[in-house]
Design an enzyme around this catalytic site. Structure first.
Site, PDB file in Angstrom:
ATOM      1  N   TYR A 107       0.825  -1.222   0.000  1.00  0.00           N
ATOM      2  CA  TYR A 107       0.000   0.000   0.000  1.00  0.00           C
ATOM      3  C   TYR A 107       0.857   1.270   0.000  1.00  0.00           C
ATOM      4  O   TYR A 107       0.337   2.363  -0.147  1.00  0.00           O
ATOM      5  CB  TYR A 107      -0.967   0.039   1.195  1.00  0.00           C
ATOM      6  CG  TYR A 107      -1.920  -1.131   1.300  1.00  0.00           C
ATOM      7  CD1 TYR A 107      -2.087  -2.021   0.241  1.00  0.00           C
ATOM      8  CD2 TYR A 107      -2.656  -1.355   2.456  1.00  0.00           C
ATOM      9  CE1 TYR A 107      -2.945  -3.107   0.343  1.00  0.00           C
ATOM     10  CE2 TYR A 107      -3.526  -2.436   2.565  1.00  0.00           C
ATOM     11  CZ  TYR A 107      -3.662  -3.312   1.498  1.00  0.00           C
ATOM     12  OH  TYR A 107      -4.514  -4.377   1.623  1.00  0.00           O
ATOM     13  N   HIS A 150       0.973 -11.647   2.305  1.00  0.00           N
ATOM     14  CA  HIS A 150      -0.138 -10.970   1.611  1.00  0.00           C
ATOM     15  C   HIS A 150      -0.906 -11.910   0.676  1.00  0.00           C
ATOM     16  O   HIS A 150      -2.128 -11.798   0.541  1.00  0.00           O
ATOM     17  CB  HIS A 150       0.398  -9.769   0.823  1.00  0.00           C
ATOM     18  CG  HIS A 150      -0.623  -8.699   0.576  1.00  0.00           C
ATOM     19  ND1 HIS A 150      -0.299  -7.379   0.459  1.00  0.00           N
ATOM     20  CD2 HIS A 150      -1.966  -8.754   0.413  1.00  0.00           C
ATOM     21  CE1 HIS A 150      -1.413  -6.666   0.235  1.00  0.00           C
ATOM     22  NE2 HIS A 150      -2.425  -7.482   0.205  1.00  0.00           N
TER      23      HIS A 150
HETATM   24  N1  LIG Z   1      -5.404  -8.961   1.814  1.00  0.00           N
HETATM   25  C1  LIG Z   1      -5.784  -8.453   0.670  1.00  0.00           C
HETATM   26  O1  LIG Z   1      -5.389  -8.929  -0.413  1.00  0.00           O
HETATM   27  C2  LIG Z   1      -6.706  -7.272   0.665  1.00  0.00           C
HETATM   28  C3  LIG Z   1      -7.392  -6.926  -0.512  1.00  0.00           C
HETATM   29  C4  LIG Z   1      -8.280  -5.841  -0.468  1.00  0.00           C
HETATM   30  C5  LIG Z   1      -8.470  -5.140   0.714  1.00  0.00           C
HETATM   31  N2  LIG Z   1      -7.765  -5.500   1.850  1.00  0.00           N
HETATM   32  C6  LIG Z   1      -7.932  -4.752   3.124  1.00  0.00           C
HETATM   33  O2  LIG Z   1      -9.318  -4.536   3.394  1.00  0.00           O
HETATM   34  C7  LIG Z   1      -9.565  -3.133   3.514  1.00  0.00           C
HETATM   35  C8  LIG Z   1     -10.955  -2.776   3.044  1.00  0.00           C
HETATM   36  O3  LIG Z   1     -11.189  -3.192   1.738  1.00  0.00           O
HETATM   37  P1  LIG Z   1     -11.451  -2.194   0.541  1.00  0.00           P
HETATM   38  O4  LIG Z   1     -10.582  -1.022   0.691  1.00  0.00           O
HETATM   39  O5  LIG Z   1     -11.334  -2.996  -0.690  1.00  0.00           O
HETATM   40  O6  LIG Z   1     -12.958  -1.799   0.595  1.00  0.00           O
HETATM   41  P2  LIG Z   1     -14.203  -1.731   1.600  1.00  0.00           P
HETATM   42  O7  LIG Z   1     -13.805  -1.419   2.976  1.00  0.00           O
HETATM   43  O8  LIG Z   1     -15.021  -2.940   1.341  1.00  0.00           O
HETATM   44  O9  LIG Z   1     -14.967  -0.504   0.945  1.00  0.00           O
HETATM   45  C9  LIG Z   1     -14.361   0.758   0.909  1.00  0.00           C
HETATM   46  C10 LIG Z   1     -15.307   1.687   0.201  1.00  0.00           C
HETATM   47  O10 LIG Z   1     -16.492   1.856   0.995  1.00  0.00           O
HETATM   48  C11 LIG Z   1     -16.658   3.239   1.278  1.00  0.00           C
HETATM   49  N3  LIG Z   1     -17.161   3.397   2.649  1.00  0.00           N
HETATM   50  C12 LIG Z   1     -16.610   2.935   3.800  1.00  0.00           C
HETATM   51  N4  LIG Z   1     -17.388   3.257   4.843  1.00  0.00           N
HETATM   52  C13 LIG Z   1     -18.449   3.942   4.339  1.00  0.00           C
HETATM   53  C14 LIG Z   1     -19.588   4.540   4.915  1.00  0.00           C
HETATM   54  N5  LIG Z   1     -19.824   4.463   6.227  1.00  0.00           N
HETATM   55  N6  LIG Z   1     -20.484   5.177   4.099  1.00  0.00           N
HETATM   56  C15 LIG Z   1     -20.271   5.220   2.753  1.00  0.00           C
HETATM   57  N7  LIG Z   1     -19.215   4.669   2.155  1.00  0.00           N
HETATM   58  C16 LIG Z   1     -18.307   4.032   2.941  1.00  0.00           C
HETATM   59  C17 LIG Z   1     -15.306   3.881   1.115  1.00  0.00           C
HETATM   60  O11 LIG Z   1     -15.463   5.222   0.743  1.00  0.00           O
HETATM   61  P3  LIG Z   1     -14.752   6.401   1.591  1.00  0.00           P
HETATM   62  O12 LIG Z   1     -13.293   6.103   1.523  1.00  0.00           O
HETATM   63  O13 LIG Z   1     -15.192   7.617   0.867  1.00  0.00           O
HETATM   64  O14 LIG Z   1     -15.297   6.334   2.983  1.00  0.00           O
HETATM   65  C18 LIG Z   1     -14.719   3.059  -0.018  1.00  0.00           C
HETATM   66  O15 LIG Z   1     -15.181   3.526  -1.263  1.00  0.00           O
HETATM   67  C19 LIG Z   1      -8.448  -2.503   2.687  1.00  0.00           C
HETATM   68  O16 LIG Z   1      -8.261  -1.139   3.007  1.00  0.00           O
HETATM   69  C20 LIG Z   1      -7.287  -3.373   3.074  1.00  0.00           C
HETATM   70  O17 LIG Z   1      -6.820  -2.983   4.345  1.00  0.00           O
HETATM   71  C21 LIG Z   1      -6.906  -6.551   1.836  1.00  0.00           C
END
Ligand SMILES: NC(=O)c1ccc[n+]([C@@H]2O[C@H](COP(=O)([O-])OP(=O)(O)OC[C@H]3O[C@@H](n4cnc5c(N)ncnc54)[C@H](OP(=O)(O)O)[C@@H]3O)[C@@H](O)[C@H]2O)c1
Length: 302
Positions: free
Chosen positions: A51, A109
């Site tokens: 990241y 990862h």
């Molecule tokens: N291990 C892996 O391979 C892997 C892969 C993907 C993700 N991850 C981890 O999982 C975390 C989360 O996954 P993600 O980033 O894919 O997506 P997510 O948490 O499923 O969704 C994030 C999205 O939802 C929105 N959001 C969050 N809270 C909200 C709310 N209360 N109201 C409206 N919109 C909201 C965010 O917008 P805003 O930013 O505008 O709030 C963003 O667009 C990552 O940051 C990472 O740490 C790990």
């Protein structure tokens, strides 16, 4: 309140039940995001070498005023580090980059390098070597817990057959409409905590009308319903946001989804298209020039 609750990992270490995801939050912006999250009461921040915001997470911790022992910081070892030497120096680099004497948890990862994600070769030997490196640093006390991410059953079996320390966590894609029940069950039976990444489907669930109807029924938002759903499955959700209002909302999940609605949500049709993020390997895309450029573009934009 969820922000005051912990799971206990198999080695006895406590891990806060809700973590803040930081994918696509820039190294600069993540400093304020960590400060805001801590102010709201978050005590678990999740990042990765990939990241490129580890130093910002470390700075955010130092700016937050919270004691080191009161914040759980988790990062992930680069997917391409598949030898003992590479993994050892990468782990050391995270400690240096974050400016920390110890890291609370580090996960491999991915079982495969990103450009080989989904290939037949599961890199069994490389993962055993990377795991051995994590075990050594864990035994030295510089990592309080170790685990894996994106590991399927066969990848876990490979580690379990040769490890001296069992993985404490497997972080996988899990959200309403995408709930890998068998993998979750197998992992939990091994005493391994399952973390749910992309619990809001990278934002795609926000557009789902079926899910909106259920959220309305409980008088909550789709993110709240999505987070609560993963908690009720015994998973640890990692919603990403740098917006303090969203952070507050995501931590306000003191309601109970009925068994009937849980069954309904498990069976919602899978998301076919993760929008902008569809070309990412974790959503079924292939790492190619387009996905690399898109990632670079998005991380500058965020
Ligand atoms: N291990 C892996 O391979 C892997 C892969 C993907 C993700 N991850 C981890 O999982 C975390 C989360 O996954 P993600 O980033 O894919 O997506 P997510 O948490 O499923 O969704 C994030 C999205 O939802 C929105 N959001 C969050 N809270 C909200 C709310 N209360 N109201 C409206 N919109 C909201 C965010 O917008 P805003 O930013 O505008 O709030 C963003 O667009 C990552 O940051 C990472 O740490 C790990």
């Amino acid at each position: 309140m969820i922000l005051d609750e912990n799971y206990t990992l198999s080695n006895g270490v406590e891990i806060p039940k809700l973590g803040l995801g930081t994918w696509f939050i820039s190294n600069k912006d993540v400093v304020q995001a960590v400060v805001d999250a801590v102010k709201i009461g978050y005590r678990h921040i999740e990042t990765a070498q990939a990241y490129r915001n580890e130093s910002g997470v470390g700075d955010g911790f130092r700016a937050s005023g919270v004691k080191r022992e009161d914040l759980f910081i988790s990062t992930k070892l680069a997917a391409g580090a598949k030898s003992f030497e590479k993994a050892t120096s990468a782990i050391d680099r995270s400690l240096q980059t974050m400016g920390l004497e110890y890291i609370d948890m580090m996960l491999i990862h991915s079982p495969q390098p990103w450009n080989k994600f989904g290939d037949e070769d599961r890199y069994f030997e490389g993962n055993r070597e990377a795991w051995r490196a994590l075990e050594e640093v864990y035994k030295s006390g510089k990592l309080r817990a170790i685990g894996v991410s994106n590991f399927e059953k066969e990848d876990l079996e490979n580690i379990l057959a040769s490890c001296t320390v069992k993985p404490m966590v497997n972080q996988i894609l899990a959200h309403i409409s995408n709930t890998p029940k068998e993998l979750i069950q197998y992992t939990q039976v091994q005493g391994i905590l399952v973390e749910a990444y992309s619990p809001i489907a990278h934002g795609e669930l926000l557009k789902n009308e079926e899910v909106a109807k259920i959220a309305d029924k409980y008088g909550v938002t789709i993110p709240q319903l999505s987070i609560r759903y993963t908690l009720q499955l015994g998973l640890l959700p990692l919603p990403k946001t740098a917006n303090p209002a969203h952070m507050e909302e995501n931590a306000d999940v003191e309601f109970v989804i009925s068994d009937e609605d849980m069954d309904y949500l498990i069976n919602v049709d899978p998301i076919e298209d993760y929008g902008d993020a569809s070309m990412m390997p974790v959503y079924g895309g292939k790492m190619n020039l387009r996905s690399i450029l898109s990632m670079i573009f998005r991380s500058f934009r965020s």
